[in-house]
Design an enzyme around this catalytic site. Structure first.
Site, mmCIF file in Angstrom:
data_model
loop_
_atom_site.group_PDB
_atom_site.id
_atom_site.type_symbol
_atom_site.label_atom_id
_atom_site.label_comp_id
_atom_site.label_asym_id
_atom_site.label_seq_id
_atom_site.Cartn_x
_atom_site.Cartn_y
_atom_site.Cartn_z
ATOM 1 N N SER A 58 -6.740 -17.128 41.210
ATOM 2 C CA SER A 58 -7.659 -17.786 42.139
ATOM 3 C C SER A 58 -8.802 -18.492 41.428
ATOM 4 C CB SER A 58 -8.233 -16.752 43.119
ATOM 5 O OG SER A 58 -8.850 -15.684 42.408
ATOM 6 N N ASP A 352 -18.258 -15.394 45.732
ATOM 7 C CA ASP A 352 -18.418 -13.984 46.077
ATOM 8 C C ASP A 352 -18.630 -13.240 44.764
ATOM 9 O OD1 ASP A 352 -15.850 -13.474 44.917
ATOM 10 O OD2 ASP A 352 -14.891 -13.968 46.824
ATOM 11 N N HIS A 355 -15.775 -14.418 42.101
ATOM 12 C CA HIS A 355 -15.314 -15.796 41.898
ATOM 13 C C HIS A 355 -16.500 -16.727 41.640
ATOM 14 C CE1 HIS A 355 -11.960 -13.978 44.149
ATOM 15 N NE2 HIS A 355 -11.206 -14.821 43.458
#
Length: 641
Positions: A58, A352, A355
């Site tokens: 991600s 967050d 990330h």
């Protein structure tokens, strides 16, 4: 009649320093080191933007709905990654239920891995193994090793197989009432259930090609159960446990056989699954297992093994409140040639907690650029061949050598005046003199040929009373360049071989490599001293030649109005040639007095300078001229009656 003597006069004072060279010397108002020390930038970079590929999750996934805030890389770099949010190479290898299953594949000479965090203690994957860290470490290590020897790699997510009829797909309560996709668990339904059933015999085939990807070697997980004792497995009287993989010749290549190997001897009623990583060639393999259970390989990673390449592994950890492992770090550190990028601070995300970490963004920002050198110490894109501290291996490209600043030779700069010839002129270069960067940026052994310095000095300049000609000096530079190119090639090959052998526990090899690099640095510094002397001589000769041209032009313009009584000196009758006449002869009225010589065109300002001795009367000439790698920027006139 009043006759005056006008000369091109030496104009050196105490602000000038003397620089000696082969074939000529120079006075200069300034000096600078031939190269400055460079400092590597921390983090990852690549040698060639067109030949690298990344594998990620991600944090490099453009399709993530929170991109780019969720990413640790730029949009440009994200385009180079094969990524999917929630994915990892190991998740795709084993396929635990409920996890992302992404087809990782791609080609590149340099492979950057920034993944792994999605299979960590936080994921809480069980399936007969509560702690997968040691398997992950072994898996990542094999991935990095094989990736460094291949151009292309791909997950093979469906192996051809033959399963015995009596075995059916099994499930496990500690694996979300399902099981891994690889290995697949097969069980025997035996009637009555207290009987053991028959030995399992199954086959799988590793292909030579998967889609467009050639497979010369496969990474296969050989999984088996570990029982603490025979009694734990043998509750039904089924004898000893075994699960063994054989190649086509019948040779054992993996597995466990408790018929010949002891049990752990621990106390426990539940088996643990172990998975060893095997590097296997394409072909047909058989699996034999004791009754009741069969763990069948269903997937592999395939590698073409076509070329050696570079591998960078980036530390992949969670932010606060999530438990991480450091298998990626340990795997890279134990793999020769693997460069590890590590954070110094806890992961703190922007999108967050997990990330968009600013420190990691800085460490990976170098992936946007091409570096001249990449190493464990960082990356360098400056052209200087020297750095203050030794760059830690592994390192690739044209890497600078450790040197002390005071050991780097200095070259003249600012206003330059030759010490012989027609005496004087000065030059203020507007660009770097010669292509020294291109000449010696190899960072390797250099040596003086048997002929010594004289081997580089091939001619003499009679009209200036000795020394080398501009042409011979250029031949000398060409010879030095050729010597360096040859030595660059042979030395870099030797260093690459050492790179292949270096691991972090081989201190002796590290020490040897450091000694070799120190010798390379000392040899290069010595060669730079030779180049500096040639450079000084070459500039001096070029300046002297420009003075001859200037004096010749003045004589031609003067005609019968001035008589040249010696090189650079004229007698003028002040009554016949007044001030305007003298201005015409010596100031040139904004016309070019010297023919241009390619290749360097530079706008210059030729004028008197307050640093100079002599008369306050000076010539002011502004004109675009070109003199190889130098430009004139000032002369002065001394008048005597």
């Amino acid at each position: 009649a009043e006759k005056i003597k006008i000369c091109l006069q030496k104009q050196v004072n105490s602000s000038f320093s003397l620089h000696n060279g082969f074939g000529g010397n120079l006075y200069a108002t300034e000096e600078k080191r031939m190269f400055e020390l460079v400092k590597p930038k921390a983090g990852a970079s690549v040698l060639n933007q067109s030949t690298w590929i990344g594998f990620g999750d991600s944090r490099t996934d453009k399709s993530n709905p929170n991109f780019p805030r969720s990413a640790d890389v730029s949009v440009k770099t994200a385009n180079k990654f094969r990524s999917l949010t929630g994915g990892s190479l190991m998740l795709s290898m084993f396929g635990p239920p409920g996890k992302v299953d992404y087809l990782y594949q791609g080609c590149g000479k340099h492979k950057v891995f920034y993944e792994g965090v999605n299979w960590s203690p936080h994921a809480a994957i069980d399936c007969y193994r509560k702690n997968w860290t040691d398997i992950k470490l072994n898996f990542q290590k094999n991935i990095y090793e094989l990736a460094s020897q291949s151009h292309c790699m791909s997950l093979v997510n469906a192996l051809d197989k033959t399963i015995p009829l009596q075995a059916t797909a099994g499930v496990a309560g500690n694996c979300n009432n399902s099981f891994l996709k690889n290995p697949a668990l097969y069980t025997q339904e035996v009637t009555p259930p207290e009987k053991c059933g028959k030995e399992n015999l199954a086959f799988f085939t590793l292909p030579t090609q998967f889609g467009t990807y050639e497979c010369k070697l496969h990474l296969v997980a050989s999984c088996y159960f570990i029982y603490d004792s025979k009694e734990v497995y043998n509750k039904r009287g089924c004898d000893n446990y075994f699960q063994v993989i054989y190649d086509s010749s019948g040779k054992v290549v993996g597995g466990l056989d408790n018929r010949v190997s002891p049990y752990t001897g621990n106390t426990g009623d539940t088996p643990t699954m172990q998975c060893d990583m095997l590097q296997l060639k394409p072909g047909r393999y058989s699996v034999r297992s004791s009754p009741r259970f069969l763990l069948m390989p269903e997937r592999s990673y395939c590698f073409d093994m076509k070329e050696k390449g570079l591998v960078t592994a980036v530390q992949s950890i969670w932010g606060k409140d999530r438990k991480s492992d450091y298998a990626v770090d340990q795997a890279c550190l134990s793999t020769p040639g693997c460069m590890l990028i590590q954070k110094q601070k806890p992961y703190t995300g922007e999108a967050d907690d997990h990330h968009g970490d600013q420190e990691m963004r800085e460490l990976l920002s170098g992936l946007d650029y091409e570096a001249r050198c990449i190493s464990q110490s960082g990356w360098v894109n400056e052209t200087s061949p020297f750095t203050e501290e030794y760059l830690l291996p592994p390192k690739f490209g044209r890497c600078p050598l450790a040197a002390k600043e005071e050991s780097i030779p200095k070259i003249p700069d600012g206003l330059l005046i030759p010490t012989s010839g027609t005496d004087t002129t000065v030059t203020k270069p507007k660009s770097r003199i010669f292509g020294i960067d291109d000449l010696i940026i190899g960072l390797l052994f250099v040596a003086i040929v048997e002929a010594g310095i004289g081997g580089y000095l091939l001619g003499s300049r009679k009209e200036s009373g000795g020394g080398v000609t501009k042409e011979s000096a250029e031949k000398g530079f060409e010879k030095i360049g050729n010597d360096i190119q040859i030595l660059r090639s042979s030395t870099n090959i030797a260093i690459e071989k050492l790179n292949d052998r270096i691991t972090h526990d081989e201190q002796a090899i590290r020490d040897l490599t450091l000694e070799i690099e120190n010798a390379r640095s000392e040899a290069l510094l010595g060669e730079l001293g030779i180049i500096r002397a040639l450079l000084v001589g070459n500039i001096s000769i070029g300046l002297q030649e420009s003075l001859w041209e200037l004096a010749s032009e003045i004589t031609n313009r003067a005609g019968d109005l001035a008589v040249e009584i010696s090189p650079g000196c004229w007698i003028i009758d002040n009554n016949i040639c007044d001030q305007s006449c003298q201005n015409f002869i010596f100031k040139f009225n904004e016309t070019a007095p010297v023919p241009t010589i390619p290749p360097l065109d530079t706008k210059i300002d030729l004028q008197s300078d307050p640093f100079y001795w002599g008369s306050s009367l000076g010539l002011a000439i502004t004109t675009p001229i070109s003199l190889a790698a130098l430009v004139i920027s000032g002369i002065a006139i001394c008048r005597t009656k």
